[in-house]
Design a protein around this motif. Structure first.
Motif, PDB file in Angstrom:
ATOM      1  N   ALA A  73       0.869  -1.600   0.405  1.00 27.20           N
ATOM      2  CA  ALA A  73       0.154  -0.136   0.302  1.00 27.20           C
ATOM      3  C   ALA A  73       0.558   1.496   0.035  1.00 27.20           C
ATOM      4  O   ALA A  73       0.593   2.666  -0.800  1.00 27.20           O
ATOM      5  N   PHE A  74       2.044   1.370   0.479  1.00 33.21           N
ATOM      6  CA  PHE A  74       3.243   2.322   0.222  1.00 33.21           C
ATOM      7  C   PHE A  74       3.324   2.766  -0.861  1.00 33.21           C
ATOM      8  O   PHE A  74       4.145   4.583  -0.550  1.00 33.21           O
ATOM      9  N   LEU A  75       3.559   1.975  -1.876  1.00 35.89           N
ATOM     10  CA  LEU A  75       3.619   2.522  -3.200  1.00 35.89           C
ATOM     11  C   LEU A  75       2.602   3.560  -3.639  1.00 35.89           C
ATOM     12  O   LEU A  75       3.075   3.752  -5.144  1.00 35.89           O
ATOM     13  N   ILE A  76       1.676   3.652  -3.052  1.00 32.08           N
ATOM     14  CA  ILE A  76       0.209   4.421  -3.606  1.00 32.08           C
ATOM     15  C   ILE A  76       1.246   5.746  -3.093  1.00 32.08           C
ATOM     16  O   ILE A  76       1.119   7.065  -4.247  1.00 32.08           O
ATOM     17  N   PRO A  77       1.834   6.164  -2.060  1.00 26.63           N
ATOM     18  CA  PRO A  77       1.839   7.871  -2.349  1.00 26.63           C
ATOM     19  C   PRO A  77       3.026   7.381  -2.589  1.00 26.63           C
ATOM     20  O   PRO A  77       3.820   9.212  -2.912  1.00 26.63           O
ATOM     21  N   TYR A  78       4.067   6.249  -2.685  1.00 27.28           N
ATOM     22  CA  TYR A  78       4.896   6.895  -3.035  1.00 27.28           C
ATOM     23  C   TYR A  78       5.430   7.359  -4.252  1.00 27.28           C
ATOM     24  O   TYR A  78       5.805   8.250  -4.987  1.00 27.28           O
ATOM     25  N   THR A  79       4.050   6.961  -5.195  1.00 27.36           N
ATOM     26  CA  THR A  79       4.361   7.124  -6.361  1.00 27.36           C
ATOM     27  C   THR A  79       3.399   8.100  -6.499  1.00 27.36           C
ATOM     28  O   THR A  79       3.971   9.182  -7.359  1.00 27.36           O
ATOM     29  N   LEU A  80       2.925   8.690  -6.484  1.00 31.23           N
ATOM     30  CA  LEU A  80       2.263   9.707  -6.020  1.00 31.23           C
ATOM     31  C   LEU A  80       3.227  10.646  -5.802  1.00 31.23           C
ATOM     32  O   LEU A  80       2.683  12.200  -6.604  1.00 31.23           O
ATOM     33  N   MET A  81       3.947  11.006  -4.309  1.00 28.46           N
ATOM     34  CA  MET A  81       4.835  12.035  -4.302  1.00 28.46           C
ATOM     35  C   MET A  81       6.118  12.342  -5.579  1.00 28.46           C
ATOM     36  O   MET A  81       6.571  13.502  -5.320  1.00 28.46           O
ATOM     37  N   LEU A  82       6.498  10.637  -5.997  1.00 25.10           N
ATOM     38  CA  LEU A  82       7.200  11.073  -7.322  1.00 25.10           C
ATOM     39  C   LEU A  82       6.471  12.076  -8.218  1.00 25.10           C
ATOM     40  O   LEU A  82       7.012  13.001  -8.853  1.00 25.10           O
ATOM     41  N   ALA A  83       5.777  11.944  -8.250  1.00 20.86           N
ATOM     42  CA  ALA A  83       5.116  12.480  -9.664  1.00 20.86           C
ATOM     43  C   ALA A  83       4.679  14.507  -9.552  1.00 20.86           C
ATOM     44  O   ALA A  83       4.631  15.042 -10.205  1.00 20.86           O
ATOM     45  N   LEU A  84       4.331  14.260  -8.267  1.00 19.47           N
ATOM     46  CA  LEU A  84       3.513  15.561  -7.060  1.00 19.47           C
ATOM     47  C   LEU A  84       5.468  16.490  -6.748  1.00 19.47           C
ATOM     48  O   LEU A  84       4.632  17.755  -7.128  1.00 19.47           O
ATOM     49  N   ALA A  85       6.296  15.767  -6.670  1.00 17.78           N
ATOM     50  CA  ALA A  85       7.166  16.242  -6.009  1.00 17.78           C
ATOM     51  C   ALA A  85       8.338  15.734  -6.626  1.00 17.78           C
ATOM     52  O   ALA A  85       9.726  17.583  -6.492  1.00 17.78           O
ATOM     53  N   GLY A  86       8.761  15.611  -6.453  1.00 16.12           N
ATOM     54  CA  GLY A  86       9.742  14.621  -7.194  1.00 16.12           C
ATOM     55  C   GLY A  86      11.016  14.965  -8.424  1.00 16.12           C
ATOM     56  O   GLY A  86      11.508  15.191  -8.591  1.00 16.12           O
ATOM     57  N   LEU A  87      10.214  14.662  -9.370  1.00 17.34           N
ATOM     58  CA  LEU A  87       9.754  14.649 -11.277  1.00 17.34           C
ATOM     59  C   LEU A  87       9.614  15.851 -11.177  1.00 17.34           C
ATOM     60  O   LEU A  87      10.529  16.406 -11.733  1.00 17.34           O
ATOM     61  N   PRO A  88       8.943  16.436 -10.894  1.00 18.84           N
ATOM     62  CA  PRO A  88       9.187  17.876 -10.828  1.00 18.84           C
ATOM     63  C   PRO A  88       9.785  18.778 -10.777  1.00 18.84           C
ATOM     64  O   PRO A  88      10.893  19.651 -11.865  1.00 18.84           O
ATOM     65  N   LEU A  89      10.866  18.671  -9.633  1.00 16.35           N
ATOM     66  CA  LEU A  89      12.291  19.556  -9.175  1.00 16.35           C
ATOM     67  C   LEU A  89      12.969  18.867 -10.125  1.00 16.35           C
ATOM     68  O   LEU A  89      14.118  20.055 -10.166  1.00 16.35           O
ATOM     69  N   PHE A  90      13.649  17.558 -10.090  1.00 15.39           N
ATOM     70  CA  PHE A  90      14.501  16.787 -10.192  1.00 15.39           C
ATOM     71  C   PHE A  90      14.953  17.148 -12.565  1.00 15.39           C
ATOM     72  O   PHE A  90      15.344  18.455 -12.524  1.00 15.39           O
ATOM     73  N   PHE A  91      12.990  17.796 -12.918  1.00 16.28           N
ATOM     74  CA  PHE A  91      13.350  18.102 -14.641  1.00 16.28           C
ATOM     75  C   PHE A  91      13.685  19.559 -13.767  1.00 16.28           C
ATOM     76  O   PHE A  91      14.485  20.152 -15.132  1.00 16.28           O
ATOM     77  N   MET A  92      13.030  20.437 -13.184  1.00 16.43           N
ATOM     78  CA  MET A  92      13.404  21.920 -12.810  1.00 16.43           C
ATOM     79  C   MET A  92      14.836  22.126 -13.187  1.00 16.43           C
ATOM     80  O   MET A  92      15.570  22.566 -13.551  1.00 16.43           O
ATOM     81  N   GLU A  93      15.958  20.933 -12.260  1.00 18.39           N
ATOM     82  CA  GLU A  93      17.355  21.629 -12.022  1.00 18.39           C
ATOM     83  C   GLU A  93      17.951  20.914 -13.289  1.00 18.39           C
ATOM     84  O   GLU A  93      19.144  21.868 -13.693  1.00 18.39           O
ATOM     85  N   CYS A  94      17.469  19.971 -13.774  1.00 22.13           N
ATOM     86  CA  CYS A  94      17.747  19.135 -15.147  1.00 22.13           C
ATOM     87  C   CYS A  94      18.590  20.431 -15.545  1.00 22.13           C
ATOM     88  O   CYS A  94      18.950  20.598 -16.575  1.00 22.13           O
ATOM     89  N   SER A  95      16.565  21.019 -16.448  1.00 26.01           N
ATOM     90  CA  SER A  95      17.307  22.245 -17.141  1.00 26.01           C
ATOM     91  C   SER A  95      17.624  23.642 -16.859  1.00 26.01           C
ATOM     92  O   SER A  95      17.825  23.851 -17.610  1.00 26.01           O
ATOM     93  N   LEU A  96      17.736  23.532 -15.961  1.00 24.64           N
ATOM     94  CA  LEU A  96      18.384  24.891 -14.941  1.00 24.64           C
ATOM     95  C   LEU A  96      19.667  24.576 -15.826  1.00 24.64           C
ATOM     96  O   LEU A  96      20.577  25.597 -16.319  1.00 24.64           O
ATOM     97  N   GLY A  97      20.433  23.893 -15.032  1.00 22.21           N
ATOM     98  CA  GLY A  97      21.716  23.400 -15.553  1.00 22.21           C
ATOM     99  C   GLY A  97      22.499  23.496 -17.056  1.00 22.21           C
ATOM    100  O   GLY A  97      23.205  23.647 -17.288  1.00 22.21           O
ATOM    101  N   GLN A  98      21.263  23.140 -17.757  1.00 21.87           N
ATOM    102  CA  GLN A  98      21.504  22.626 -19.084  1.00 21.87           C
ATOM    103  C   GLN A  98      21.603  23.512 -20.197  1.00 21.87           C
ATOM    104  O   GLN A  98      22.570  23.938 -20.981  1.00 21.87           O
ATOM    105  N   PHE A  99      20.364  24.801 -19.260  1.00 22.08           N
ATOM    106  CA  PHE A  99      20.470  25.709 -20.191  1.00 22.08           C
ATOM    107  C   PHE A  99      20.847  26.576 -20.417  1.00 22.08           C
ATOM    108  O   PHE A  99      22.449  27.085 -21.034  1.00 22.08           O
ATOM    109  N   ALA A 100      21.981  26.634 -18.596  1.00 23.62           N
ATOM    110  CA  ALA A 100      23.155  27.700 -18.642  1.00 23.62           C
ATOM    111  C   ALA A 100      24.243  27.057 -18.775  1.00 23.62           C
ATOM    112  O   ALA A 100      25.666  28.059 -18.825  1.00 23.62           O
TER     113      ALA A 100
END
Length: 614
Positions: free
Chosen positions: A51-78
């Motif tokens: 059952a823990f995989l449900i909140p784990y997956t949701l937190m990946l989509a809502l918090a982990g992945l958005p921040l990860f994508f933002m930082e990768c884009s930021l470093g690559q852009f500049a």
């Protein structure tokens, strides 16, 4: 010459990854670390199993992945490291300094953990594992099995309560449910405390440097220095082995564990019929899921920005973020099966419930799992494989942490770094080795736990909250999306709908909630049953204050150096610096290439935004 002519996608001065695989494996190695093996499986078991995989997956989509994508884009852009990249928002440059300082603190103690793995790796080269039994170093509390202290029994028709020696001497039988056991320690626990650590009574008792741990620490820094002496050109090749081979070992351990008696019980506790869906009603479960995602992806440490800064400008950082985040989470789930299958066998052999043998962190890696491995046939082989896997998992993350420091130095002193890369890299490793010696004293484990408790917690959360607020609300989320589209191409409004929702609202709210929760539920650090002295807690607070104090200091300095009245100064510091933008001139013109009106182009009315002009 090609770069000056605008014909190259190469960042010739700072260098680029040799190929896409070097970058992806380095990112996977950085994200997938020790926490995937020694923390996630325990959290899953503790918070409802599958059952823990449900909140784990949701937190990946809502918090982990958005921040990860933002930082990768930021470093690559500049194409800049975690400090210089804040040309995007000079007022917040202190956030980058905080990230680098925290990465430095973590690099100091993380290599100590690698040194522990090296010590156990070398100790595995014996016919009989030294923690498999209570040898000369053990005391009277050491035992491989549970020892009965006393119980109830029937004597001459009456129920009596007596110690176990009386029961056995009179050939009596203990009544079910009345047995009390003596407090004993397994050989692996005493070996960890008495031999490996030579652990003192507390932080007050520093003791001596444990010489063999100091040598292992020196060796671990030598490995890191050797892998990074040419920067990403060398580390990008080393990760082909260090990032991939742990998966081979995990597969071997899983196959071996699945064939053992009791493995099914272990897996049932991990993610099977023991799953408890009602656990999802508890706020603690959601907090644990968000925290695990946040830390396991290594966001807000500065490493993602540093590694991405070596990408080619038109690299698809969006797909990279998806691949690395999904790989990280799948690895965590996969590792849980390998861990719990063997712990299930240990519970079966020792005739105890699985819940009594499961643990996390140091107790899992250096007590519970070694104890389980010692019960297997050809135990030295399985022990070697396990600790070799821990070594590789740790080294990958350590490579990226040190690369974060060297990238920062390169951005600040580019000419010196080009000429003296090897001496500077070795100097960083030598300095951090000496700073880490306090962590291999007899009180060393208390220092490791103290740094981890403070520096790897709130400081990262504060940096992450300010990072996303600064980029989305001050620099401008829509402007940042336009910057990303310069690299990966124009996308539809529907494509950006999810990312806008996360960046503008969901992710900041979640991060603030985790930060507030952590502050409200703060408790003084402990290691096992050992409490820290007051001065130890004060030192911990001083460390975290030292990490985050640069955020207001740099903001004040920037405002003081700006021109105009106070309001004008603050506004100017909230605008991108004049040299903000893509690293190469040939890419700066792409900022408005997809929105330019030909008539305005002739009239030279193209707007100046983000500090550069079409």
């Amino acid at each position: 010459k090609d770069a000056q002519a605008g014909n190259s996608d190469e960042n010739l001065e700072r260098g680029n990854w040799s190929n896409k695989a070097d970058y992806l494996l380095s990112m996977v190695g950085y994200a997938v670390g020790l926490g995937n093996v020694w923390r996630f499986p325990y959290l899953t078991y503790q918070n409802g199993g599958g059952a823990f995989l449900i909140p784990y997956t949701l937190m990946l989509a809502l918090a982990g992945l958005p921040l990860f994508f933002m930082e990768c884009s930021l470093g690559q852009f500049a194409s800049l490291g975690p400090i210089s990249v804040w040309r995007i928002l000079p007022l917040f440059q202190g956030v980058g300094i905080t990230m680098v300082i925290i990465s430095t603190f973590v690099a100091i103690y993380y290599n100590v953990i690698i040194a522990y793995a090296l010590y156990y790796l070398f100790a595995s080269f014996q016919k009989v594992l030294p923690w498999s039994d209570c040898f000369s170093w053990a005391d009277e509390f050491c035992s491989k099995t549970r020892l009965v202290s006393d119980c109830n029994a029937t004597l001459d028709g009456e129920i009596i309560h007596a110690n176990y020696s009386f029961i056995t001497n009179n050939n009596l039988t203990c009544m079910n449910g009345t047995i009390n056991y003596k407090p004993v320690q397994f050989p692996s626990e005493q070996y960890w405390n008495k031999v490996t650590l030579q652990r003192s009574s507390g932080l007050d008792e520093t003791g001596n440097i444990v010489w063999y741990l100091a040598l292992c620490l020196l060796l671990s820094w030598m490995i890191v220095g050797a892998a990074l002496f040419k920067g990403i050109k060398s580390s990008g090749k080393v990760v082909y082995f260090t990032a991939l081979f742990p998966y081979v070992i995990l597969l071997i351990l899983l196959v071996r564990g699945a064939t053992l008696e009791g493995a099914r019980d272990g897996i049932e506790y991990y993610i099977g019929t023991q799953s408890n869906i009602t656990k999802l009603m508890e706020a603690e479960v959601w907090k644990d899921a968000a925290t695990q995602i946040f830390y396991s992806l290594s966001v807000a440490w500065g490493g993602l920005v540093a590694l991405s800064s070596y990408n080619k400008f038109h690299n698809n950082c969006y797909s990279d973020a998806i691949i690395v985040c999904v790989t990280n989470c799948v690895t965590s789930i996969f590792a849980g099966f390998a861990i719990f299958s063997i712990l299930g066998h240990m519970a079966f052999v020792s005739e105890r419930p699985v819940s009594e043998v499961v643990d996390s962190g140091f107790d899992l890696a250096f007590v519970a799992y070694p104890e389980a491995l010692s019960k297997l046939p050809v135990s030295p082989l399985w022990s070697f494989l396990f600790f070799f896997m821990l070594l590789l998992l740790g080294l990958d993350s350590q490579f990226a942490s040190i690369e974060t420091l060297t990238t920062t130095i390169h951005d600040i002193y580019p000419e010196a770094m080009k000429k003296l890369r090897v001496p500077i890299t070795l100097g960083v490793c030598i300095l951090l080795f000496f700073l880490g010696l306090i962590c291999v004293t007899q009180a060393g484990i208390y220092w490791v736990n103290l740094i981890d408790h403070f520096c790897a917690g709130w400081g990262i959360l504060i940096a992450a909250v300010l990072e996303i607020i600064g980029i989305v609300y001050i620099y401008g989320g829509n402007r940042f999306i336009e910057d990303i589209e310069m690299m990966i191409g124009k996308k539809s409004r529907l494509f950006w709908l999810w990312w806008r929702a996360c960046w503008f609202f969901i992710t900041p709210v979640l991060l603030v909630a985790i930060l507030v929760w952590s502050l409200v539920t703060f408790s003084t650090p402990t290691y096992g049953s050992v409490s820290y002295p007051t001065w130890g807690t004060v030192v911990g607070w001083c460390m975290i204050i030292f990490c985050v104090i640069w955020i207001p200091i740099i903001a004040i300095v920037k405002i003081a150096k700006a021109e105009g009245n106070l309001c004008q100064r603050i506004v100017s510091c909230c605008r991108p610096a004049a040299n903000w933008g893509p690293y190469l001139e040939c890419h700066r013109g792409e900022r408005y290439s997809h929105v330019v009106d030909p008539k305005k182009e002739k009239e030279h009315e193209i707007p100046t935004v983000s500090g550069f002009v079409y």
